[in-house]
Design an enzyme around this catalytic site. Sequence first.
Site, PDB file in Angstrom:
ATOM      1  CB  ILE B  91      -0.902   0.034   1.258  1.00 22.00           C
ATOM      2  CG1 ILE B  91      -1.773  -1.220   1.328  1.00 22.00           C
ATOM      3  CG2 ILE B  91      -1.764   1.287   1.276  1.00 22.00           C
ATOM      4  CD1 ILE B  91      -2.360  -1.474   2.697  1.00 22.00           C
ATOM      5  CB  CYS B  92       1.523   4.003  -2.187  1.00 19.00           C
ATOM      6  SG  CYS B  92       2.292   5.617  -2.212  1.00 19.00           S
ATOM      7  CG  LEU B  93      -2.560   5.774   3.390  1.00 16.45           C
ATOM      8  CD1 LEU B  93      -3.284   6.786   2.502  1.00 16.45           C
ATOM      9  CD2 LEU B  93      -3.581   4.892   4.088  1.00 16.45           C
TER      10      LEU B  93
END
Lengths: 182, 199
Positions: B91-93
Amino acid sequence: MATTSNESDSSRKNTDNRENDNKDEQNNMFECNICLDYAKDAVVSVCGHLFCWPCLHQWLETRSSRQVCPVCKAVISKDKVIPIYGRGNTKQEDPRNKVPPRPAGQRTEPDANTGFPGFNFGDGGFHLSFGIGAFPFGFLTSFNFSDRHGVPVGGQLPQDDHYLSKLFLWIAVIFIIWLLLA
Amino acid sequence: MNNIATQRIKREFKEVIKSEELAKCSIKVDLIGDSYTELKGEIAGPPDTPYEGGTFFLEIKVPETYPFNPPKVRFMTKIWHPNISSVTGAICLDILKDQWAAAMTLRTVLLSLQALMAAAEPDDPQDAVVAKQYKEYPEIFAKTASHWTNVYAGGPNKNSEFDTKIQRLIDMGIERDQARGALSTYNWDLERATEQLFS
Ligand SMILES: [Zn+2]
Ligand SMILES: [Zn+2]
């Protein structure tokens, strides 16, 4: 007799627990925003958010480059938190909970502190050989050392230290004169 | 694991159980074993998105330095989304990286992920292929995401056109997930997908 007191103890504990439960429901506004427990050694940030001092301190250490409030991300700093002193808040506290690594006064003690007076002289010798590079500083360090330990250590040690200090003083004077002449 | 991490997870666990989101079956956290270092998260696909009706499982690993550092979170359920790797589930958060704050909880993480599913950020992608499709062919993207939700997350929307194309590749000896991946990547252009797979 022991039994009786145990019984009264446990019944008191029960009421305590019940009170605590009620308190939990009413007062979770006094929970630390980091550990989610009742705030110990409470401090409040300028943006108004409550933390245990040990929790906030660890957060600031973890994020030393970007110090923001863990709740609202406002800029905060160690110097601008306000401690909260409630009435009688220290009375029932377990002293083991009171080990916040407060930022001031962190200092590594020399090994010599652990005993063995025989090694102390060796330690002084260590200072001597180590101090030559930046001599005036080496001199100051050894002076501080003897100042601080003069009272509790006792015995032969302060004399040794004193002797060493004098030696350093003379060497330092010679060094400075040499510097002036050169 | 140090005391504060375990204590926090225990408290948070209770918080999630009591939360109204759980009552609405929107988020959920389960323990894996009893160590409190590894948990399984669950997010319902947000309404009015291609993920609606799907249930997405997450792997949550709690570091020893929690909550001073963020939990490590990954999608275990395959998902077609610009900010989530279609291959690894990474995840890119920002809040799972440098924007983490110690007051955030598993509940806020799961709710943020749900919000991310509803509002992708294609300019900061994790999966460049998906992000490109999201920007250039939004309709194909929506259909693909909906199809993946149906296949992997139990979503309601079956897509027989896509299924037929996948079957064609399977007949040529391609494995099912690989076929779906290639077709999704090439906007369901069977010829280009075939070309790519056999080149
Ligand atoms: Zn705390
Ligand atoms: Zn704040």
